[in-house]
Write a protein that holds these residues in place. Structure first.
Motif, mmCIF file in Angstrom:
data_model
loop_
_atom_site.group_PDB
_atom_site.id
_atom_site.type_symbol
_atom_site.label_atom_id
_atom_site.label_comp_id
_atom_site.label_asym_id
_atom_site.label_seq_id
_atom_site.Cartn_x
_atom_site.Cartn_y
_atom_site.Cartn_z
ATOM 1 N N ASN A 211 0.963 -1.188 0.076
ATOM 2 C CA ASN A 211 0.001 -0.022 -0.018
ATOM 3 C C ASN A 211 0.894 1.177 0.043
ATOM 4 O O ASN A 211 0.425 2.202 -0.857
ATOM 5 N N ASN A 212 1.799 1.260 0.862
ATOM 6 C CA ASN A 212 2.805 2.500 0.986
ATOM 7 C C ASN A 212 3.468 2.637 -0.621
ATOM 8 O O ASN A 212 3.574 3.721 -0.816
ATOM 9 N N ASN B 24 1.160 4.332 -3.087
ATOM 10 C CA ASN B 24 0.909 5.573 -2.912
ATOM 11 C C ASN B 24 2.058 6.444 -3.379
ATOM 12 O O ASN B 24 1.983 7.766 -3.217
ATOM 13 N N ASP B 25 3.031 5.841 -3.761
ATOM 14 C CA ASP B 25 4.327 6.538 -4.207
ATOM 15 C C ASP B 25 4.230 6.592 -5.737
ATOM 16 O O ASP B 25 4.478 5.498 -6.222
#
Length: 866
Positions: free
Chosen positions: A270-271, A274-275
């Motif tokens: 998820n991290n 989002n990048d």
């Protein structure tokens, strides 16, 4: 009923007894068959008597036990009669066997790694071999890409489970006022399907499924929640919240996976999503991710390897700057295993084990040679014993077993002493060789069996040659005239063994001397910058400005700077830089530093100077390069580089950096490597990981206390850590220090064993030649003459040993140990002759002492019966 008689009757009576029974049976059959059967049964029972019953097997073997008992009595009597030689053999074997026991315990515990996983035999991890366009040799990695894991999950069958993991999770987890620093792994939901770690609470099927789920080890859970069940509770790290979904039993020491927490892999995914600039899912991102495969029962890895080769062939065709291949490794082959980069946990390579085992084997063989030498030398004294045994019926095999049995008794006796020595040397061994408490090396019951078998093996190894020699003696020759028994072969063998023994001793002494010289050389090497009195403190994500403002108030702190790396300790961070040609990239080592760094460490500028501003504002603008990088981009002089601009992509940003200075070449990485293009980039506060302090104090402990008090005010979670630069340099070359200490320790053991063997041989020689010494004294020989006559044979063997050991050791270090060291010593006469001088000195003292004692005896006492 015949079978019943055969089962109990003695073989020599069986035929007659069955004949009589059958005769009576056929006679009775003429009257009545049923009556004959009954009488036959009664007769079979009646003949079950003491004189007809065969002895049980155990009683038939009593002769063997009696023979063994006789061997034991004879052996112990021989040991008591020859106390000096027995003591030398026991002590020598005990010293060597203590090292052997150490190796047995060490390897046995290494082989226990990951054995507790129920599916270990069919669990594999994917290894990567990465070769870039600038690399001559590929990097062999224990890691691989998330891309590979996803590809196998989505497009390939024949796999029971595919587990994707990522290492280097670090966070400060908080529950209310309780905050602890933890390290762990990101792991996908298949984790508990593949590995057999025991989940104490929580659901194994869902514990690592949802994002921001965390599984704690029992120890971590106790720190955060004390006795409370944490499942379902929230813990925080900054602004991020994690839900505790399980508690796992503390990770066993013998696991290649070591962690305090497990975080769901979906959290990292998820991290990354989002990048916008993430490389998380790229085929090339193979540095921090690990993929484990659980194969179905009976599934061959060959089919999976074909799939991996297909993926590599397809993807490599789309990338022209690197090439990668993949292979599978069973988890039981990880520790011990290959020496790979990016290991997810502790590792010990087979190469290191083989090297250590080889050195220890030299010590064990040396002690065995001692026993062999002394036994062969004393064989004439025991020749009549052999003759008498053969006359009374002993076979050659029985004589052989007798003397092997004697050697085994000595070895078993030695193993008890060796265990005491093992307990003494084990802590030092663990301190030198092992890292991060990867082994406990505690005694287990199974070790007792291993030690006993080891003792029997060593006894056989030490006693086999003397036993063969003594068992070949003929009784008639020995008893008729002992002087006619030929021992030339034995004597020649004995000399060869002595020479080999001293070759090992001399080689180990020379090896330890060379290792020590090389170690001191690299410690004193001119790195191109100053490390004296520089104290490095890891910032651990604390604000460097706040910490600097506090520590500069201390009068002991003269100057301060900040950096992202501690150079010359082995760590490397590199990026590609370009000058004018967009197709020409140079791999450059980087250190992000502040304005004061080059002054604190006293780098020598050959052109330009340090950075013009205190800090880079938004992104780096200036760079300081070394001479090697200036030459790489073809600047004619260092001054020509000043003002030119290099471009790169740093911290996900395209930057153009102006060259503000050129410094003399310095050792970015360890001394053993070649000079590499390197640079200092003017960093921002977020780029720094270390605070560098120049300390001037007469009380280092008090200064450390003041610094720790300042740290405790700023950071209440992470412990204070600080090391002087010189100490970090010393730790970086700990492998060379270990090499020197291991060589030195084993050399000491080899010298001790060899000296005891030499003492034994000198004692035996003087005892057997005591009448010759007395006659020579009567004829006018001086004590010096006698020492020369008796010691020249030993000295010749030492000369031969030196002639063999010196060139062999020189070639070994030149072609194996030091061959890859760019900066290294030149091996000279001092190093090569050290072992020779020491061994000759010990030899002369030992032989001279015994010969001098013999030479001082009164000839009248020795010759009065002649």
């Amino acid at each position: 009923m015949d079978k019943v008689v055969e089962s109990y009757c003695r073989p020599e009576l069986l035929e007659d007894l069955l004949g009589d029974l059958h005769e009576y049976y056929y006679r009775n059959c003429q009257k009545s068959r049923s009556q004959a059967n009954l009488i036959f049964f009664i007769d079979v029972v009646k003949f079950f008597r003491l004189y007809t019953v065969r002895k049980p097997k155990i009683f038939r073997q009593m002769t063997f036990f009696n023979l063994i008992g006789n061997y034991f009595k004879t052996s112990t009597r021989s040991l008591r009669r020859n106390r000096l030689f027995s003591t030398i053999n026991v002590v020598g074997l005990a010293i060597s066997m203590s090292v052997g026991i150490l190796m047995i315990t060490y390897v046995n515990e290494l082989l226990s790694y990951d054995q507790f996983h129920e599916k270990a035999d069919r669990t594999y991890r994917i290894l990567t071999s990465f070769k870039g366009i600038t690399n001559e040799q590929p990097f062999d990695l224990a890691s691989t890409s998330v891309f590979i894991g996803k590809k196998l999950q989505e497009d390939y069958t024949g796999l029971e489970k595919v587990l994707i993991m990522r290492r280097n999770f670090r966070a400060d987890l908080a529950k209310e006022e309780n905050v602890i620093a933890v390290e762990g792994l990101y792991a996908a939901e298949e984790f508990f399907d593949v590995f057999s770690f025991k989940l104490l609470s929580g659901n194994a099927a869902t514990a690592l499924k949802r994002p921001n789920s965390v599984v704690l080890t029992e120890k971590t859970a106790t720190k955060l929640f004390k006795d409370k069940n944490p499942v379902g509770e929230l813990v925080t790290s900054g602004e991020i919240s994690y839900t505790v979904t399980g508690v796992i039993e503390d990770v066993p020491r013998n696991s290649h996976l070591q962690f305090e927490v497990l975080v769901s892999f979906s959290t990292a995914e998820n991290n990354a999503r989002n990048d916008e600039e993430t490389t998380f899912f790229n085929y090339r991102n193979v540095w921090q991710n690990h993929v484990y495969l659980l194969l179905p029962e009976g599934q061959s890895i060959d089919a999976i390897q074909v799939n991996l080769d297909q993926i590599a062939q397809t993807e490599n065709a789309n990338h022209d700057r690197f090439d990668m291949t993949f292979e599978l490794e069973n988890i039981l082959e990880i520790v011990p295993g290959r020496d790979l980069s990016n290991q997810i946990g502790p590792n010990m390579s087979w190469t290191g084990i083989y090297q250590l085992g080889g050195l220890m084997l030299i010590i064990i063989i040396s002690a065995c040679f001692n026993y062999t030498n002394l036994s062969i030398a004393r064989s004439l004294r025991r020749a009549k014993e052999v003759g008498v045994r053969k006359v009374v019926g002993a076979s050659r095999g029985q004589v052989f077993v007798q003397f092997v049995f004697e050697a085994v008794i000595i070895s078993v006796l030695a193993v008890f002493f060796s265990y005491g020595l093992y307990l003494l040397i084990k802590p030092q061994f663990m301190y030198l060789i092992l890292e991060d408490e990867m082994l406990s090396m505690n005694f287990e019951l199974i070790h007792a069996l291993y030690f006993l078998l080891f003792a029997v093996f060593i006894g056989f190894l030490a006693g086999v040659l003397p036993s063969i020699f003594l068992s070949k003696l003929k009784a008639i020759s020995v008893l008729r005239d002992i002087s006619k028994v030929k021992l030339f072969k034995g004597v020649s063998l004995r000399k060869v063994l002595i020479v080999v023994q001293f070759v090992a001793s001399i080689a180990l002494i020379i090896g330890s001397t060379i290792s020590y010289r090389q170690y001191k050389y690299v410690l004193n090497f001119d790195l191109g910058f100053t490390t004296e009195n520089v104290l490095n403190i890891p910032l651990k994500e604390n604000d460097s400005k706040i910490l600097m403002s506090e520590v500069t108030e201390l009068p002991e702190i003269l100057r301060t700077s900040r950096s992202s790396m501690v150079l010359s300790t082995g760590s490397i961070w590199s990026e590609y830089f370009k000058y004018q040609d967009p197709l020409d990239s140079a791999d450059v080592y980087i250190n992000y530093v502040d304005k004061e760094y080059v002054n604190v460490h006293e780098y020598d500028f050959v052109a330009g100077g340090t950075f013009p501003f205190e800090e880079a504002v938004e992104k780096p603008k200036f760079i300081i390069i070394n001479e090697t990088l200036a030459k790489r981009f073809n600047f004619e002089t260092p001054q020509d580089a000043i003002g030119q601009k290099l471009t790169s992509r740093l911290r996900r940003e395209d930057v153009s950096l102006e060259i503000i200075g050129v410094v003399s070449d310095f050792q970015y990485t360890t001394v053993g490597r070649e000079m590499h293009p390197s640079c200092f980039v003017h960093g921002r506060p977020t780029d720094f990981d270390y605070l560098n302090l120049v300390v001037q104090t007469e009380d280092a402990v008090a200064t450390m206390g003041k610094l720790e008090a300042i740290w405790s005010k700023i950071d209440k979670v992470h412990p204070f850590e600080a090391e002087f630069y010189d100490d970090q340099i010393q730790q970086a070359y700990s492998d060379q220090a270990v090499l020197f200490k291991v060589f030195g320790f084993l050399a000491f053991l080899a010298i001790s064993i060899s000296s005891m063997g030499l003492l034994g041989m000198a004692v035996f020689t003087t005892e057997t030649r005591i009448k010759e010494i007395s006659i020579r004294k009567v004829m006018g020989a001086s004590e010096k003459n006698l020492i020369y006559i008796l010691s020249k044979g030993f000295m010749f063997m030492l000369i031969v040993a030196a002639a063999i050991a010196v060139p062999l050791t020189y070639l070994f270090f030149e072609s194996v140990i030091l061959v890859e060291q760019v900066n290294r010593i030149t091996i000279g006469a001092v190093e090569l002759l050290s072992g020779v001088v020491l061994i000759f000195g010990l030899g002369i003292l030992t032989i001279g002492w015994q010969t001098s004692k013999a030479a001082k005896t009164n000839p009248a006492e020795m010759l009065r019966s002649e």
